[in-house]
Design an enzyme around this catalytic site. Structure first.
Site, PDB file in Angstrom:
ATOM      1  N   HIS A   4       9.504   3.645   3.697  1.00  0.00           N
ATOM      2  CA  HIS A   4       8.765   3.200   2.516  1.00  0.00           C
ATOM      3  C   HIS A   4       7.807   4.265   1.988  1.00  0.00           C
ATOM      4  O   HIS A   4       7.130   4.048   0.995  1.00  0.00           O
ATOM      5  CB  HIS A   4       8.006   1.915   2.861  1.00  0.00           C
ATOM      6  CG  HIS A   4       7.552   1.132   1.683  1.00  0.00           C
ATOM      7  ND1 HIS A   4       6.216   0.899   1.406  1.00  0.00           N
ATOM      8  CD2 HIS A   4       8.254   0.525   0.685  1.00  0.00           C
ATOM      9  CE1 HIS A   4       6.109   0.180   0.305  1.00  0.00           C
ATOM     10  NE2 HIS A   4       7.326  -0.060  -0.154  1.00  0.00           N
TER      11      HIS A   4
ATOM     12  N   LYS B  61       6.260   7.633   0.191  1.00  0.00           N
ATOM     13  CA  LYS B  61       6.519   8.404  -1.025  1.00  0.00           C
ATOM     14  C   LYS B  61       5.731   9.705  -0.928  1.00  0.00           C
ATOM     15  O   LYS B  61       4.538   9.749  -1.212  1.00  0.00           O
ATOM     16  CB  LYS B  61       6.106   7.648  -2.289  1.00  0.00           C
ATOM     17  CG  LYS B  61       6.931   6.391  -2.577  1.00  0.00           C
ATOM     18  CD  LYS B  61       6.346   5.169  -1.947  1.00  0.00           C
ATOM     19  CE  LYS B  61       7.106   3.909  -2.355  1.00  0.00           C
ATOM     20  NZ  LYS B  61       6.632   2.711  -1.629  1.00  0.00           N
TER      21      LYS B  61
ATOM     22  N   ASP C 252       6.321  24.027  -1.574  1.00  0.00           N
ATOM     23  CA  ASP C 252       5.899  25.351  -1.088  1.00  0.00           C
ATOM     24  C   ASP C 252       4.780  25.281  -0.055  1.00  0.00           C
ATOM     25  O   ASP C 252       4.086  26.289   0.185  1.00  0.00           O
ATOM     26  CB  ASP C 252       5.464  26.249  -2.257  1.00  0.00           C
ATOM     27  CG  ASP C 252       6.628  26.646  -3.150  1.00  0.00           C
ATOM     28  OD1 ASP C 252       7.788  26.540  -2.701  1.00  0.00           O
ATOM     29  OD2 ASP C 252       6.379  27.052  -4.304  1.00  0.00           O
TER      30      ASP C 252
ATOM     31  N   HIS D 158       1.561  -2.702  -8.355  1.00  0.00           N
ATOM     32  CA  HIS D 158       2.312  -2.073  -7.275  1.00  0.00           C
ATOM     33  C   HIS D 158       1.436  -1.135  -6.452  1.00  0.00           C
ATOM     34  O   HIS D 158       1.897  -0.506  -5.508  1.00  0.00           O
ATOM     35  CB  HIS D 158       3.522  -1.316  -7.853  1.00  0.00           C
ATOM     36  CG  HIS D 158       4.556  -0.958  -6.851  1.00  0.00           C
ATOM     37  ND1 HIS D 158       4.718   0.316  -6.349  1.00  0.00           N
ATOM     38  CD2 HIS D 158       5.502  -1.703  -6.227  1.00  0.00           C
ATOM     39  CE1 HIS D 158       5.720   0.341  -5.488  1.00  0.00           C
ATOM     40  NE2 HIS D 158       6.212  -0.866  -5.383  1.00  0.00           N
TER      41      HIS D 158
ATOM     42  N   LYS E  15      -1.471   0.574  -3.948  1.00  0.00           N
ATOM     43  CA  LYS E  15      -1.927   0.396  -2.568  1.00  0.00           C
ATOM     44  C   LYS E  15      -3.126   1.325  -2.373  1.00  0.00           C
ATOM     45  O   LYS E  15      -3.025   2.391  -1.756  1.00  0.00           O
ATOM     46  CB  LYS E  15      -0.840   0.747  -1.558  1.00  0.00           C
ATOM     47  CG  LYS E  15       0.502   0.000  -1.776  1.00  0.00           C
ATOM     48  CD  LYS E  15       1.466   0.841  -2.550  1.00  0.00           C
ATOM     49  CE  LYS E  15       2.887   0.292  -2.562  1.00  0.00           C
ATOM     50  NZ  LYS E  15       3.075  -1.049  -2.988  1.00  0.00           N
TER      51      LYS E  15
ATOM     52  N   ASP F 240     -17.853   1.835  -0.156  1.00  0.00           N
ATOM     53  CA  ASP F 240     -19.114   2.467  -0.513  1.00  0.00           C
ATOM     54  C   ASP F 240     -18.875   3.539  -1.569  1.00  0.00           C
ATOM     55  O   ASP F 240     -18.084   3.316  -2.491  1.00  0.00           O
ATOM     56  CB  ASP F 240     -19.827   2.981   0.734  1.00  0.00           C
ATOM     57  CG  ASP F 240     -20.246   1.827   1.654  1.00  0.00           C
ATOM     58  OD1 ASP F 240     -20.440   0.707   1.144  1.00  0.00           O
ATOM     59  OD2 ASP F 240     -20.359   2.048   2.866  1.00  0.00           O
TER      60      ASP F 240
END
Length: 427
Positions: free
Chosen positions: A140, A142, A147, A319, A321, A326
């Protein structure tokens, strides 16, 4: 002529390259790295141009991991820039999830492979009676590293539904661009996942992650990679959330697409609100999966009565996350706060200690909650007859225990399998 989808290529049988072990099962822990430049990228409009430009400028190496690639305008541009990079001699490894990328045609993958892109499919599986069977323990993450000097990590897949012009179902999402010393850790991690040689981490480096998140620093530009796998690090991301919630003093904002955390994390959210911390949750009000909304709402009474503020984002599917605590701690990544992400899937987040980044993220989330969300209250939470409450109680506890039960199943062990363009052809 038609292009058969990836599940018909039987990649697990048709390459002479040995199968690579499950990515993520690596006993490496990464510590805080300072002096980084981090930039928040909101939605595909900000993310895709930066990633594609970095790929166009690549000179030596591209490492890419993603859950989803679709053959739409975004997937086609990704294919184009990867092929161009491979043709000018850039070494490229693309690791794709067998479920999320399961509808990619053989032609799409063959074009990449013939150009020199090394393609690896995580847990490919054919359909049975038209239904996919490889639902759990997904790749899952991404991640894109170019380089070894620039990295992108977050929740955005390579698909046009991350662009506003997709329509009402376009997703609201976030990623982060990192440049600086932390890229070495992300690069090291990505190399290990794709089976490439990587510099060893010594024992004192492997133990750095166990230092408490309570020790906040005044120095900006600090970044740390944290991940979960089904080996040595099954709870690392959840543990980080629990630690920072215990240390929170003024505010907590969590924006998460699929919200159904376990008992301990729910308790830390409630306890922070009890201490007087301003705790805000931004959750799906216009979900791409109705079950996600129903599951999240099972937690509302418990949290609202403790003083937690809950906002449902209703403009389009959420979608993202992301979270902040603080004025200097933030996280962006692929991990939802649900049983799949916290207990089964392979996930990766970056933790960021940077006041400017925190302010930017807070400003964007505050605009989201103030102008695009519905405020939930105890009197607005779903109520019903006794049998509704009983069903809700049973579903809640079923979902809470689901990862453990799934782990008992005689499941296959997911593996990365190399794609060979000789595995199939258009018919």
């Amino acid at each position: 002529m038609s292009s058969p989808s990836m599940d018909k290529t039987h990649v697990e049988h048709l390459s002479t390259t040995p199968a690579i072990r499950e990515p993520g099962v690596v006993d490496v822990e990464y510590g805080w790295q300072g002096n980084n430049r981090v930039e928040l990228l909101e939605n595909g409009e900000a993310y895709f141009p930066r990633v594609f430009e970095a790929i166009r400028q690549a000179k030596t190496e591209i490492l890419l991991e993603t859950f989803i690639v679709f053959e739409d305008k975004v997937g086609e541009e990704l294919q184009e820039v990867l092929i161009a990079a491979a043709q000018r001699g850039v070494r490229i490894t693309a690791s794709l999830d067998g479920f999320g990328c399961g509808e990619l045609s053989t032609g799409y993958l063959t074009a990449l492979s013939e150009a020199g892109v090394r393609i690896q499919i995580f847990d490919p599986a054919p359909k049975h009676l038209g239904i996919r069977t490889n639902w759990f323990r997904r790749l899952h993450r991404k991640i894109v590293v170019v380089d070894g000097t620039i990295a992108f990590i977050g929740g955005i897949n390579f698909s046009a539904d991350h662009l506003a012009d997709f329509g009402p179902e376009a997703k609201q999402d976030y990623s982060v661009e990192v440049q600086g010393p932390a890229v070495a850790d992300i690069h090291h991690f990505a190399l290990l996942q794709c089976g490439r040689p990587a510099r060893a981490k010594y024992w004192w480096q492997r133990r750095r992650q166990r230092r408490s998140e309570l020790a906040f620093t005044d120095h900006d530009g600090q970044v740390r990679l944290v991940y979960r796998d089904n080996g040595e690090h099954p709870t690392d991301i959840e543990e980080v959330y629990r630690q920072v919630l215990r240390s929170a003093q003024r505010r907590v904002v969590i924006a998460n697409a699929y919200f159904f955390p376990g008992y301990r994390l729910l308790r830390e959210i409630r306890n922070a609100a009890h201490r007087g911390v301003d705790v805000r949750l931004i959750l799906q009000g216009q979900p791409d999966m109705l079950a996600a909304k129903l599951a999240a709402r099972m937690t509302y009474d418990y949290l609202l009565k403790s003083g937690v503020q809950i906002y449902e984002y209703c403009d389009r599917p959420l979608h993202g996350k992301v979270a902040l605590v603080d004025e200097d701690w933030s996280t962006v990544g692929s991990s939802n706060l649900d049983p799949l992400s916290l207990s089964l899937n392979l996930e990766a987040n970056v933790l960021i200690r940077d006041r400017a980044f925190n302010r930017d993220l807070f400003k964007r989330l505050e605009d989201l909650s103030n102008n695009h969300c519905k405020v939930m209250s105890v009197d607005k939470t779903p109520r019903g007859r006794v049998w509704h409450m009983t069903v809700g109680f049973l579903v809640f506890h079923f979902l809470a225990q689901f990862p453990a039960w799934a782990g008992w199943l005689p499941a296959h062990k997911p593996r990365l399998k190399p794609f060979s363009h000789s595995a199939g052809s258009d018919t």
